[in-house]
Scaffold this motif. Structure first.
Motif, PDB file in Angstrom:
ATOM      1  N   TRP A   1       0.817  -1.223   0.000  1.00 21.36           N
ATOM      2  CA  TRP A   1       0.000   0.000   0.000  1.00 21.36           C
ATOM      3  C   TRP A   1       0.847   1.269   0.000  1.00 21.36           C
ATOM      4  O   TRP A   1       0.315   2.366  -0.115  1.00 21.36           O
ATOM      5  N   LEU A   2       2.175   1.139   0.169  1.00 21.43           N
ATOM      6  CA  LEU A   2       3.034   2.325   0.244  1.00 21.43           C
ATOM      7  C   LEU A   2       3.550   2.722  -1.132  1.00 21.43           C
ATOM      8  O   LEU A   2       3.514   1.935  -2.078  1.00 21.43           O
ATOM      9  N   LYS A   3       4.087   3.938  -1.218  1.00 18.49           N
ATOM     10  CA  LYS A   3       4.681   4.400  -2.473  1.00 18.49           C
ATOM     11  C   LYS A   3       5.874   3.518  -2.845  1.00 18.49           C
ATOM     12  O   LYS A   3       6.038   3.117  -3.986  1.00 18.49           O
ATOM     13  N   CYS A   4       6.710   3.221  -1.868  1.00 19.63           N
ATOM     14  CA  CYS A   4       7.885   2.372  -2.094  1.00 19.63           C
ATOM     15  C   CYS A   4       7.832   1.168  -1.153  1.00 19.63           C
ATOM     16  O   CYS A   4       8.347   1.215  -0.033  1.00 19.63           O
ATOM     17  N   PRO A   5       7.199   0.094  -1.587  1.00 19.49           N
ATOM     18  CA  PRO A   5       7.128  -1.109  -0.735  1.00 19.49           C
ATOM     19  C   PRO A   5       8.528  -1.700  -0.545  1.00 19.49           C
ATOM     20  O   PRO A   5       9.425  -1.453  -1.351  1.00 19.49           O
ATOM     21  N   SER A   6       8.709  -2.476   0.506  1.00 15.92           N
ATOM     22  CA  SER A   6      10.030  -3.050   0.768  1.00 15.92           C
ATOM     23  C   SER A   6      10.406  -4.055  -0.324  1.00 15.92           C
ATOM     24  O   SER A   6       9.547  -4.671  -0.958  1.00 15.92           O
ATOM     25  N   SER A   7      11.704  -4.218  -0.527  1.00 15.13           N
ATOM     26  CA  SER A   7      12.185  -5.130  -1.578  1.00 15.13           C
ATOM     27  C   SER A   7      12.362  -6.557  -1.055  1.00 15.13           C
ATOM     28  O   SER A   7      12.245  -7.511  -1.818  1.00 15.13           O
ATOM     29  N   ALA A   8      12.683  -6.672   0.222  1.00 20.94           N
ATOM     30  CA  ALA A   8      12.970  -7.999   0.786  1.00 20.94           C
ATOM     31  C   ALA A   8      12.855  -7.911   2.303  1.00 20.94           C
ATOM     32  O   ALA A   8      12.897  -6.814   2.871  1.00 20.94           O
ATOM     33  N   SER A   9      12.689  -9.057   2.929  1.00 20.14           N
ATOM     34  CA  SER A   9      12.634  -9.105   4.386  1.00 20.14           C
ATOM     35  C   SER A   9      13.304 -10.368   4.884  1.00 20.14           C
ATOM     36  O   SER A   9      13.505 -11.318   4.109  1.00 20.14           O
ATOM     37  N   LEU A  10      13.600 -10.371   6.174  1.00 24.43           N
ATOM     38  CA  LEU A  10      14.160 -11.563   6.806  1.00 24.43           C
ATOM     39  C   LEU A  10      13.392 -11.841   8.084  1.00 24.43           C
ATOM     40  O   LEU A  10      13.053 -10.910   8.822  1.00 24.43           O
ATOM     41  N   LEU A  11      13.116 -13.107   8.327  1.00 23.16           N
ATOM     42  CA  LEU A  11      12.572 -13.513   9.617  1.00 23.16           C
ATOM     43  C   LEU A  11      13.599 -14.437  10.264  1.00 23.16           C
ATOM     44  O   LEU A  11      14.124 -15.360   9.615  1.00 23.16           O
ATOM     45  N   TYR A  12      13.876 -14.172  11.526  1.00 25.57           N
ATOM     46  CA  TYR A  12      14.865 -14.936  12.272  1.00 25.57           C
ATOM     47  C   TYR A  12      14.139 -15.564  13.466  1.00 25.57           C
ATOM     48  O   TYR A  12      13.556 -14.856  14.294  1.00 25.57           O
TER      49      TYR A  12
ATOM     50  N   SER B   1      -2.942 -20.134  20.546  1.00 26.01           N
ATOM     51  CA  SER B   1      -2.324 -18.956  21.177  1.00 26.01           C
ATOM     52  C   SER B   1      -1.393 -19.303  22.335  1.00 26.01           C
ATOM     53  O   SER B   1      -0.537 -18.509  22.717  1.00 26.01           O
ATOM     54  N   SER B   2      -1.542 -20.512  22.887  1.00 26.45           N
ATOM     55  CA  SER B   2      -0.691 -20.866  24.034  1.00 26.45           C
ATOM     56  C   SER B   2       0.691 -21.369  23.581  1.00 26.45           C
ATOM     57  O   SER B   2       1.585 -21.572  24.391  1.00 26.45           O
ATOM     58  N   ILE B   3       0.860 -21.579  22.278  1.00 26.19           N
ATOM     59  CA  ILE B   3       2.164 -22.061  21.770  1.00 26.19           C
ATOM     60  C   ILE B   3       3.025 -20.859  21.407  1.00 26.19           C
ATOM     61  O   ILE B   3       2.626 -20.026  20.595  1.00 26.19           O
ATOM     62  N   ARG B   4       4.186 -20.811  22.029  1.00 24.15           N
ATOM     63  CA  ARG B   4       5.031 -19.634  21.834  1.00 24.15           C
ATOM     64  C   ARG B   4       5.681 -19.648  20.445  1.00 24.15           C
ATOM     65  O   ARG B   4       6.209 -20.671  19.999  1.00 24.15           O
ATOM     66  N   ARG B   5       5.629 -18.504  19.787  1.00 23.53           N
ATOM     67  CA  ARG B   5       6.234 -18.383  18.442  1.00 23.53           C
ATOM     68  C   ARG B   5       6.751 -16.962  18.319  1.00 23.53           C
ATOM     69  O   ARG B   5       5.970 -16.029  18.162  1.00 23.53           O
ATOM     70  N   VAL B   6       8.066 -16.789  18.427  1.00 22.39           N
ATOM     71  CA  VAL B   6       8.645 -15.447  18.396  1.00 22.39           C
ATOM     72  C   VAL B   6       9.757 -15.391  17.350  1.00 22.39           C
ATOM     73  O   VAL B   6      10.689 -16.204  17.372  1.00 22.39           O
ATOM     74  N   LEU B   7       9.619 -14.451  16.421  1.00 23.05           N
ATOM     75  CA  LEU B   7      10.644 -14.233  15.404  1.00 23.05           C
ATOM     76  C   LEU B   7      10.992 -12.752  15.372  1.00 23.05           C
ATOM     77  O   LEU B   7      10.228 -11.921  15.865  1.00 23.05           O
ATOM     78  N   LYS B   8      12.151 -12.438  14.800  1.00 29.06           N
ATOM     79  CA  LYS B   8      12.495 -11.034  14.571  1.00 29.06           C
ATOM     80  C   LYS B   8      12.462 -10.794  13.070  1.00 29.06           C
ATOM     81  O   LYS B   8      12.948 -11.628  12.306  1.00 29.06           O
TER      82      LYS B   8
END
Ligand code: AKG
Ligand code: FE2
Length: 285
Positions: free
Chosen positions: A113-124, A268-275
């Protein structure tokens, strides 16, 4: 070590890089190799990493500058201004706030939805417990290639508008073709080509999310809505997908121009955390 060994997954999307310790930094030839793998396979997977925030950002920003949210246009995590690392988690914890909860996240490209959308991302993956959700990436170059020539010629000329879901209550939006005579969603809009061109591979991409409110510029509602449902069915049935089951230490780097991604809901009780770290992109063309 000069270049990494790697193995491709099924269907041409997704590649796993072996024996890389990204905390040690990268040589120029390794950076170029990873960029080539990203261009070719769209999703690049590294296992067993152990990265602090500096190491994570240092890896990511070899491939482009940080995506910096503009405070006028909300995105995931933009409440925490100045931090290029966003927590994608279902439980608030020592990593500060958490975003995205445990609900289903429908197939989308980030920031469309932005003028310049992101090119790539990383999930860790930091803290993943058994039976949490995978993430699934769809190959939108193949989605374009698999269309028949009649649809290709129709959509070639169309610009689409993706309405910013962050003006709506969190989690309340799902894919909807907007009838402008009845209701125009809030916020400024930035039309982009429905068929965009990848700046590095020159491939054509079906640039369409199936997660948010959208419409096609200048196309009457009925015609646009029918076209959208055809394209929606086409994407949902696409076999060119990669499903990643998360383990702690996984780092997944994806091309946000040529893929859309999806996450099913989980308990929801299962923990799932990424950066998540995100790289800036250009105005699509
Ligand atoms: O939680 C996930 O698997 C994906 C979340 C997402 O859409 C994102 O981080 O951009
Ligand atoms: Fe996303």
């Amino acid at each position: 070590m000069t270049k990494f060994r790697f193995s491709e997954n099924n269907n041409g999307i997704g590649v796993t890089v072996h024996e890389a310790d990204l905390s040690l930094g990268l040589t120029p030839s390794q950076i170029l190799q990873i960029q080539e793998l990203l261009n070719r396979y769209k999703v690049v997977i590294f296992k067993n990493q152990n990265l602090n925030d500096d190491q994570l950002s240092e890896f990511a920003f070899r491939f482009g500058p940080p995506f910096v949210p503009d405070k006028n246009f909300p995105v995931l995590g933009s409440q925490d201004s100045g931090n290029s690392i966003v927590i994608v988690g279902n439980q608030a914890n020592e990593y500060s706030k958490s975003y995205l909860g445990h609900q289903e996240v429908l197939p989308h490209s980030d920031h469309q939805w932005l003028k310049c959308p992101s090119s790539a991302s990383l999930l860790y993956a930091l803290d993943i417990h058994l039976n949490s959700a995978p993430t699934v990436w769809f190959d939108m170059v193949q989605a374009y290639n698999m269309l028949d020539s009649e649809i290709k010629s129709i959509i070639e000329e169309i610009n689409s508008i993706t309405y910013n879901p962050f003006y709506r209550p969190f989690g309340s939006v799902s894919a909807k073709y907007v009838d402008r005579d009845i209701d125009i969603p809030p916020g400024d809009t930035f039309p982009h080509p429905l068929v965009r061109t990848h700046p590095l591979t020159k491939e054509k991409i079906l640039y369409l999310n199936i997660a948010y409110e959208l419409d096609f510029v200048g196309v009457p509602y009925k015609v646009g809505n029918e076209l959208f449902s055809k394209l929606y069915d086409h994407i949902i049935n696409l076999s060119y997908k990669y499903e990643h089951q998360w383990h702690n230490g996984d780092l997944v780097f994806w091309d946000n121009r040529s893929t859309i991604h999806y996450r099913p809901s989980f308990d929801s009780s299962i923990r799932r955390v990424l950066k998540r770290v995100t790289i800036a992109g250009e105005m699509p063309y």
